[in-house]
Design a protein around this motif. Structure first.
Motif, mmCIF file in Angstrom:
data_model
loop_
_atom_site.group_PDB
_atom_site.id
_atom_site.type_symbol
_atom_site.label_atom_id
_atom_site.label_comp_id
_atom_site.label_asym_id
_atom_site.label_seq_id
_atom_site.Cartn_x
_atom_site.Cartn_y
_atom_site.Cartn_z
ATOM 1 N N ALA A 72 7.575 -7.294 -11.576
ATOM 2 C CA ALA A 72 6.362 -6.885 -10.872
ATOM 3 C C ALA A 72 6.725 -6.148 -9.581
ATOM 4 O O ALA A 72 7.880 -6.139 -9.151
ATOM 5 C CB ALA A 72 5.505 -8.107 -10.562
ATOM 6 N N ASP A 73 5.723 -5.531 -8.964
ATOM 7 C CA ASP A 73 5.885 -4.799 -7.703
ATOM 8 C C ASP A 73 6.890 -3.653 -7.839
ATOM 9 O O ASP A 73 7.688 -3.405 -6.935
ATOM 10 C CB ASP A 73 6.322 -5.744 -6.566
ATOM 11 N N PHE A 74 6.840 -2.959 -8.992
ATOM 12 C CA PHE A 74 7.656 -1.764 -9.221
ATOM 13 C C PHE A 74 9.153 -2.044 -8.983
ATOM 14 O O PHE A 74 9.772 -1.482 -8.099
ATOM 15 C CB PHE A 74 7.198 -0.620 -8.304
ATOM 16 N N ASP A 75 9.728 -2.931 -9.786
ATOM 17 C CA ASP A 75 11.133 -3.291 -9.585
ATOM 18 C C ASP A 75 11.852 -3.393 -10.917
ATOM 19 O O ASP A 75 11.255 -3.693 -11.944
ATOM 20 C CB ASP A 75 11.217 -4.628 -8.839
ATOM 21 N N TRP A 118 14.457 -1.595 -6.711
ATOM 22 C CA TRP A 118 13.325 -0.950 -6.029
ATOM 23 C C TRP A 118 12.639 -1.916 -5.060
ATOM 24 O O TRP A 118 11.705 -1.550 -4.367
ATOM 25 C CB TRP A 118 12.294 -0.451 -7.047
ATOM 26 N N LYS A 119 13.120 -3.147 -5.017
ATOM 27 C CA LYS A 119 12.517 -4.158 -4.144
ATOM 28 C C LYS A 119 13.249 -4.276 -2.825
ATOM 29 O O LYS A 119 12.627 -4.302 -1.758
ATOM 30 C CB LYS A 119 12.501 -5.508 -4.867
ATOM 31 N N ARG A 158 0.840 -1.203 0.000
ATOM 32 C CA ARG A 158 0.000 0.000 0.000
ATOM 33 C C ARG A 158 0.873 1.251 0.000
ATOM 34 O O ARG A 158 0.588 2.222 -0.711
ATOM 35 C CB ARG A 158 -0.918 -0.006 1.224
ATOM 36 N N MET A 159 1.946 1.233 0.803
ATOM 37 C CA MET A 159 2.862 2.369 0.838
ATOM 38 C C MET A 159 3.477 2.613 -0.535
ATOM 39 O O MET A 159 3.561 3.756 -1.010
ATOM 40 C CB MET A 159 3.979 2.113 1.854
ATOM 41 N N ALA A 175 15.101 4.380 -4.066
ATOM 42 C CA ALA A 175 14.147 4.922 -5.034
ATOM 43 C C ALA A 175 12.919 5.500 -4.336
ATOM 44 O O ALA A 175 12.408 6.565 -4.717
ATOM 45 C CB ALA A 175 13.730 3.844 -6.023
ATOM 46 N N TRP A 176 12.450 4.816 -3.310
ATOM 47 C CA TRP A 176 11.235 5.256 -2.614
ATOM 48 C C TRP A 176 11.484 6.540 -1.821
ATOM 49 O O TRP A 176 10.592 7.400 -1.726
ATOM 50 C CB TRP A 176 10.727 4.136 -1.713
ATOM 51 N N LEU A 177 12.674 6.667 -1.279
ATOM 52 C CA LEU A 177 13.031 7.916 -0.591
ATOM 53 C C LEU A 177 13.089 9.075 -1.588
ATOM 54 O O LEU A 177 12.674 10.198 -1.279
ATOM 55 C CB LEU A 177 14.374 7.757 0.120
ATOM 56 N N MET A 178 13.585 8.805 -2.798
ATOM 57 C CA MET A 178 13.640 9.844 -3.833
ATOM 58 C C MET A 178 12.232 10.292 -4.237
ATOM 59 O O MET A 178 11.981 11.484 -4.452
ATOM 60 C CB MET A 178 14.410 9.336 -5.049
ATOM 61 N N ILE A 179 11.305 9.341 -4.326
ATOM 62 C CA ILE A 179 9.916 9.704 -4.644
ATOM 63 C C ILE A 179 9.329 10.555 -3.525
ATOM 64 O O ILE A 179 8.687 11.587 -3.762
ATOM 65 C CB ILE A 179 9.057 8.443 -4.857
ATOM 66 N N ASN A 180 9.566 10.123 -2.285
ATOM 67 C CA ASN A 180 9.036 10.849 -1.136
ATOM 68 C C ASN A 180 9.575 12.270 -1.058
ATOM 69 O O ASN A 180 8.862 13.206 -0.669
ATOM 70 C CB ASN A 180 9.361 10.084 0.149
ATOM 71 N N GLU A 181 10.852 12.417 -1.467
ATOM 72 C CA GLU A 181 11.487 13.734 -1.434
ATOM 73 C C GLU A 181 11.172 14.576 -2.666
ATOM 74 O O GLU A 181 11.520 15.760 -2.727
ATOM 75 C CB GLU A 181 13.008 13.559 -1.312
ATOM 76 N N GLY A 182 10.550 13.960 -3.684
ATOM 77 C CA GLY A 182 10.160 14.700 -4.880
ATOM 78 C C GLY A 182 11.218 14.794 -5.954
ATOM 79 O O GLY A 182 11.053 15.542 -6.919
ATOM 80 N N THR A 183 12.322 14.026 -5.828
ATOM 81 C CA THR A 183 13.417 14.136 -6.804
ATOM 82 C C THR A 183 13.361 13.061 -7.899
ATOM 83 O O THR A 183 14.025 13.206 -8.923
ATOM 84 C CB THR A 183 14.778 14.043 -6.093
ATOM 85 N N MET A 184 12.575 12.007 -7.696
ATOM 86 C CA MET A 184 12.532 10.929 -8.688
ATOM 87 C C MET A 184 11.888 11.392 -9.988
ATOM 88 O O MET A 184 12.343 11.025 -11.085
ATOM 89 C CB MET A 184 11.790 9.716 -8.134
ATOM 90 N N ALA A 185 10.837 12.189 -9.917
ATOM 91 C CA ALA A 185 10.172 12.675 -11.130
ATOM 92 C C ALA A 185 11.140 13.461 -11.997
ATOM 93 O O ALA A 185 11.155 13.312 -13.228
ATOM 94 C CB ALA A 185 8.963 13.529 -10.765
ATOM 95 N N ASP A 186 11.964 14.299 -11.370
ATOM 96 C CA ASP A 186 12.965 15.054 -12.136
ATOM 97 C C ASP A 186 13.933 14.126 -12.849
ATOM 98 O O ASP A 186 14.287 14.352 -14.015
ATOM 99 C CB ASP A 186 13.749 15.983 -11.195
#
Length: 419
Positions: free
Chosen positions: A318-321, A374-375, A261-262, A380-391
């Motif tokens: 699968a599972d975003f990896d 990503w598994k 879920r996270m 990667a998940w910290l980068m998404i949380n911080e907003g830098t992965m999209a860039d």
């Protein structure tokens, strides 16, 4: 304090202590060193390694022991079958071939690993289709079965080796045919993670230190590459905490149930960030194919007027990896018909000097996106949380698009190849 919070605190403290110890003894432990960082581990490279271990006449000098253990641990349907007992009693006669051409069926494919054993008038054949990264090809497994039949093997067996799929796609073999192979004990599915038990058994029987250490390094590679395990000492320490008592087991299950879920919530945030940071260009951003965690989910840059394919960021597992990034065509047939596929790989290989550019049937040019894991890693998940992965994703996709465009790779499709 809740049991869940207590568990998280204990794990956090333990992993911090392990990192501190590793930093203090880094020179002695060399925890990040692995021989396989310097070895070709693409599909052919892995096939070469496995074939070498399975070969009774291989330079490991352990005779047929590794092959015997492979059949025992990984191919139980053969190990227990009466039809294969003569083969099992004569393993030392087995010949192992790499990239063996399917000449008897006139399909001109290449069997990744082919084992042949001749005992008197009886011939035994095993084909191992190694799929660590690439997608299935049309009728691939069916053609291998025809080849083994045409080679007059008394019993024959197909092995499909990968990590994620339970069976080959119907693109490679239809369900009815596959079920008939399974019923006849002519097919086995094998995961890379399933090789760990075999390799550890090989270590036990191996009488040479160098070979045993090589196997240990191969185990570490499989654990990292296909199982998402970066550090076994850390993994074991966390497992000890989780199993400490009923409360920690219960808390770990509750934490595990919220991880997916996270991830989905963070992917939803990534989609919002992508839309917010996307700037109008010569392409359109499409995020409608990502969000559930299925294999091959992707982010696309759609090129107006160009219907052959798109610049693509795609999760190979699968599972975003295991994401890859490059140019993907709408179909294998479209890629074969296009006269620019080889140029696309050459251009990206030349211009993206810090990337290792590969190609496959539907991907003229792609590379593995960093961070790759990503598994098993939080990076990667910290980068998404911080907003830098999209860039990072948009930036790299933009570079791929503009590099290919500047070198004339997006010219309107020419139909001469279809004539």
């Amino acid at each position: 304090m809740s049991a869940v919070q207590s568990l998280i605190n204990d794990v956090s403290q333990k992993t911090h202590a392990l990192k501190t110890a590793q930093a203090l003894y880094n020179r002695q432990l060399s925890p990040s060193f692995n021989t396989f960082d310097y070895i070709n581990t693409n599909e052919v490279g892995l096939s070469r390694i496995l074939a070498a271990l399975l070969d009774p006449k291989g330079s490991h000098a352990q005779q047929e022991n590794f092959l015997r253990l492979f059949v025992e641990h990984c191919l139980p349907v053969i190990y227990k079958s009466d039809n294969w007992q003569i083969f099992l009693n004569n393993l030392e006669k087995t010949e192992v071939f790499l990239e063996e051409t399917t000449g008897k069926s006139n399909t001109q494919r290449r069997m990744d690993i082919y084992l042949r054993c001749q005992v008197g008038d009886d011939s035994y054949g095993i084909c191992i289709e190694n799929k660590p990264y690439a997608a299935d090809q049309l009728d691939q497994m069916k053609d291998y079965a025809i080849e083994l039949k045409n080679r007059k093997h008394k019993p024959w067996h197909l092995v499909y080796l990968n990590e994620d799929n339970d069976v080959p796609s119907e693109y490679s073999v239809d369900t009815t045919t596959l079920e008939s192979w399974i019923t006849s004990n002519q097919y086995s599915h094998l995961r890379f993670s399933d090789l760990i038990g075999w390799l550890k058994a090989c270590q036990v029987e191996c009488q040479n230190h160098s070979v045993s250490e090589f196997i240990a390094q191969l185990i570490k590679f499989i654990q990292k590459q296909f199982m998402g395990i970066q550090d076994m000492s850390e993994d074991n320490a966390i497992l000890d905490i989780i199993k400490k008592n009923a409360a920690t087991i219960d808390a770990s299950i509750k934490v595990s149930n919220t991880v997916n879920r996270m991830k989905k919530e963070l992917i939803a945030k990534l989609k919002i960030d992508l839309l917010a940071k996307y700037k109008k260009a010569d392409y359109e951003l499409d995020i409608s194919y990502i969000g559930e965690g299925r294999r091959y989910e992707q982010i696309r840059l759609i090129i107006p007027g160009y219907d052959m394919g798109w610049v693509c960021f795609e999760f190979d597992n699968a599972d975003f990896d295991r994401p890859i990034l490059g140019i993907k065509f709408t179909s294998v047939e479209a890629a074969k018909a296009c006269s620019y596929t080889e140029k696309m790989k050459m251009v990206l290989n030349t211009m993206l000097t810090n990337k290792k550019v590969n190609s496959s049937a539907q991907w003229p040019a792609y590379y593995y996106f960093d961070p790759q894991d990503w598994k098993g890693s939080s990076e990667a998940w910290l980068m998404i949380n911080e907003g830098t992965m999209a860039d990072k994703i948009l930036g790299e996709m933009d570079v791929v698009f503009n590099t290919l465009k500047a070198n004339g790779c997006f010219k309107k499709y020419q139909f001469e190849n279809l004539v």
